[in-house]
Structure formats: structure tokens, C-alpha cells
Design a protein around this motif. Sequence first.
Motif, mmCIF file in Angstrom:
data_model
loop_
_atom_site.group_PDB
_atom_site.id
_atom_site.type_symbol
_atom_site.label_atom_id
_atom_site.label_comp_id
_atom_site.label_asym_id
_atom_site.label_seq_id
_atom_site.Cartn_x
_atom_site.Cartn_y
_atom_site.Cartn_z
ATOM 1 N N GLY A 50 -52.782 6.746 4.530
ATOM 2 C CA GLY A 50 -52.026 5.804 3.708
ATOM 3 C C GLY A 50 -50.993 4.998 4.458
ATOM 4 N N TYR A 51 -50.833 5.268 5.763
ATOM 5 C CA TYR A 51 -49.896 4.494 6.579
ATOM 6 C C TYR A 51 -50.559 3.190 7.026
ATOM 7 N N PRO A 52 -49.756 2.185 7.386
ATOM 8 C CA PRO A 52 -50.340 0.925 7.842
ATOM 9 C C PRO A 52 -51.131 1.116 9.126
ATOM 10 N N SER A 53 -52.315 0.572 9.153
ATOM 11 C CA SER A 53 -53.186 0.571 10.322
ATOM 12 C C SER A 53 -54.006 -0.713 10.238
ATOM 13 N N PRO A 54 -54.648 -1.139 11.310
ATOM 14 C CA PRO A 54 -55.464 -2.358 11.232
ATOM 15 C C PRO A 54 -56.519 -2.302 10.132
ATOM 16 N N VAL A 55 -57.197 -1.171 9.997
ATOM 17 C CA VAL A 55 -58.214 -1.032 8.947
ATOM 18 C C VAL A 55 -57.582 -1.137 7.567
ATOM 19 N N HIS A 56 -56.456 -0.464 7.390
ATOM 20 C CA HIS A 56 -55.754 -0.474 6.105
ATOM 21 C C HIS A 56 -55.298 -1.889 5.755
ATOM 22 N N LYS A 57 -54.727 -2.582 6.711
ATOM 23 C CA LYS A 57 -54.230 -3.935 6.468
ATOM 24 C C LYS A 57 -55.365 -4.901 6.117
ATOM 25 N N GLU A 58 -56.471 -4.793 6.841
ATOM 26 C CA GLU A 58 -57.602 -5.681 6.571
ATOM 27 C C GLU A 58 -58.183 -5.420 5.186
ATOM 28 N N ALA A 59 -58.256 -4.146 4.790
ATOM 29 C CA ALA A 59 -58.762 -3.812 3.462
ATOM 30 C C ALA A 59 -57.834 -4.341 2.371
ATOM 31 N N LEU A 60 -56.537 -4.293 2.614
ATOM 32 C CA LEU A 60 -55.589 -4.840 1.640
ATOM 33 C C LEU A 60 -55.786 -6.339 1.473
ATOM 34 N N ARG A 61 -56.003 -7.035 2.563
ATOM 35 C CA ARG A 61 -56.234 -8.484 2.480
ATOM 36 C C ARG A 61 -57.453 -8.795 1.605
ATOM 37 N N GLU A 62 -58.501 -8.020 1.824
ATOM 38 C CA GLU A 62 -59.767 -8.344 1.162
ATOM 39 C C GLU A 62 -59.848 -7.804 -0.259
ATOM 40 N N TRP A 63 -59.383 -6.587 -0.452
ATOM 41 C CA TRP A 63 -59.602 -5.904 -1.715
ATOM 42 C C TRP A 63 -58.360 -5.792 -2.595
ATOM 43 N N GLY A 64 -57.189 -5.934 -2.000
ATOM 44 C CA GLY A 64 -55.960 -5.721 -2.753
ATOM 45 C C GLY A 64 -55.656 -4.238 -2.894
ATOM 46 N N PRO A 65 -54.497 -3.907 -3.451
ATOM 47 C CA PRO A 65 -54.096 -2.502 -3.540
ATOM 48 C C PRO A 65 -54.926 -1.712 -4.531
ATOM 49 N N ALA A 87 -45.425 5.685 4.231
ATOM 50 C CA ALA A 87 -46.794 5.260 3.928
ATOM 51 C C ALA A 87 -46.797 4.141 2.896
ATOM 52 N N TRP A 88 -47.872 3.378 2.868
ATOM 53 C CA TRP A 88 -48.047 2.338 1.850
ATOM 54 C C TRP A 88 -48.788 2.861 0.627
ATOM 55 N N ALA A 89 -49.495 3.970 0.814
ATOM 56 C CA ALA A 89 -50.298 4.525 -0.277
ATOM 57 C C ALA A 89 -50.142 6.037 -0.305
ATOM 58 N N GLY A 90 -50.386 6.608 -1.479
ATOM 59 C CA GLY A 90 -50.310 8.051 -1.627
ATOM 60 C C GLY A 90 -48.925 8.536 -2.003
ATOM 61 N N PRO A 91 -48.803 9.824 -2.286
ATOM 62 C CA PRO A 91 -47.526 10.395 -2.682
ATOM 63 C C PRO A 91 -46.614 10.615 -1.493
ATOM 64 N N VAL A 92 -45.354 10.868 -1.776
ATOM 65 C CA VAL A 92 -44.481 11.479 -0.786
ATOM 66 C C VAL A 92 -44.512 12.974 -1.096
ATOM 67 N N THR A 93 -44.696 13.772 -0.055
ATOM 68 C CA THR A 93 -44.913 15.208 -0.212
ATOM 69 C C THR A 93 -43.812 15.972 0.502
ATOM 70 N N VAL A 94 -43.293 16.990 -0.168
ATOM 71 C CA VAL A 94 -42.236 17.828 0.390
ATOM 72 C C VAL A 94 -42.713 19.277 0.379
ATOM 73 N N CYS A 95 -42.498 19.973 1.484
ATOM 74 C CA CYS A 95 -42.777 21.400 1.551
ATOM 75 C C CYS A 95 -41.469 22.165 1.700
#
Length: 236
Positions: free
Chosen positions: A179-194, A33-41
Motif C-alpha cells: 500500500g506504500y507508493p511505488s512505481p506500479v502503485h502510482k501507475e495503477a492509480l493514474r489508470e484506475w483511480g483509488p 501508506a496510501w492504501a490499507g489500514p494503519v496497524t498497531v501491535c
Amino acid sequence: MPYEPPTHTVERSIRATTGAKIIAGVDEVGRGAWAGPVTVCAAVTGLRRPPAGLTDSKLISPKRRAELAQELEKWVTSHALGHASPEEIDELGMTAALRLAAVRALDALPVRPDAVILDGKHDYLGRPWQVRTVIKGDQSCVAVAAASVIAKVRRDAMMAELGTESTQCAVFGFGDNAGYPSPVHKEALREWGPTPYHRLSWAYLDALPQWRHLKKVRLSPEAAELESGGQLGFDF
């Protein structure tokens, strides 16, 4: 597609060859993912027959996965989750962050396991834990499959909640993409930044000149280990 249900074959082998009695299956979610934690169970199941339909979480529909996770949390002998934050991932690198999250999960179990079955071929846990790695263990081993489903459902819920915290977070679609890359996620990153929940040492920022100045540089060789191998979807 039909699939073979997971079994206790690996657990029985470890018991027979090492004398281990308490064996935890361990699986992670959020590595790419590009965002969020890495989670282990970490999940301990014993040798009982699991709920019907158990397999790798990625092979189960979201609706059934959520239902199955509820069943599993009551069915397993014990389970616990551990997380490594985006800041810890940036500071330590993914391998060390995975170990940190896994140790947190294992330490949170009510009884320390004698052995651990780790999904995949790479032992990111190491000593002093007695580890057996199993490629596609989330499909073949009951305890790992249970950990896979619980980890996925719990992290997805966390990311969906983050997506409602503010207007800025809402535009990233965390409830849908976790938090994984998707079209919506990528477009939001372009406009708003991380956001504060993004991993700032990752290469996706190289494709965003207007936000590239925010990128964090890892200094140690271990921290840079997954710079190319563990990240997904850099191309915008």
C-alpha cells in the motif's frame, strides 16, 4: 550493517521508577501508506532473552522477518493487534487513527498493561495510559522491537491478501508494496483511480486531476495534522 541488539533497559527503568509490572511495547506500521489500514501491535515480553536477530523490522530481510515473527508470536508473553481502517483515517486523521488502533491492540491483550513503551517521540496514546516514548525504540527496546516485527509481517500479509481480491486490486501490487507508493502503485492509480482500500483524504489525489473529485476533506484541525508530515511520496 551491524547493530546493537535491543535490551530491557527501558523496561527495567520503568519497573524501578513506577512499580509497573506488566509493560507493553507498542509500534505501528502503515502510517505513510496510501492504501490499507494503519496497524498497531502491543507486545508484552517480560525480561526474558529474545530470539536472536531481533531488531527494528525495517532492518530485517522479508524472509527472516517472516520467520522471526513466527518465533516471536510463540515467545512473547502476549500480543495483540489493532487496526484503523482507511475510512477511519480519512474521518479522524492519522493521530487519532493511531490512537484508535493502539487502544484496540492494548484492550485486546489478556491483561491490561501497567505501562506502555511507545516507539517515537510523540505520545499519540495519552491518558489514561502511562506512556514512555522512546525514539528508535524499535531498535533499542525488546518489547517494541517484537511489536515492530509482528505488526509489519501481519500487515504485509493482509495487504497481499487484499491484492488478490479482484483484478483491480491486483494491478496495484499490494503484495509487493503493502500500500506504500511505488512505481506500479502510482501507475495503477493514474489508470484506475483509488480502490475502496485507499485513503481518500491524502494529498496524492492532488496530483491526479482525473480522480481529484474523490478526495475527502478533513474538517477538524486535528484531522488535518498529518496532511504534510505523515504522508509519503506525493510527487508523481
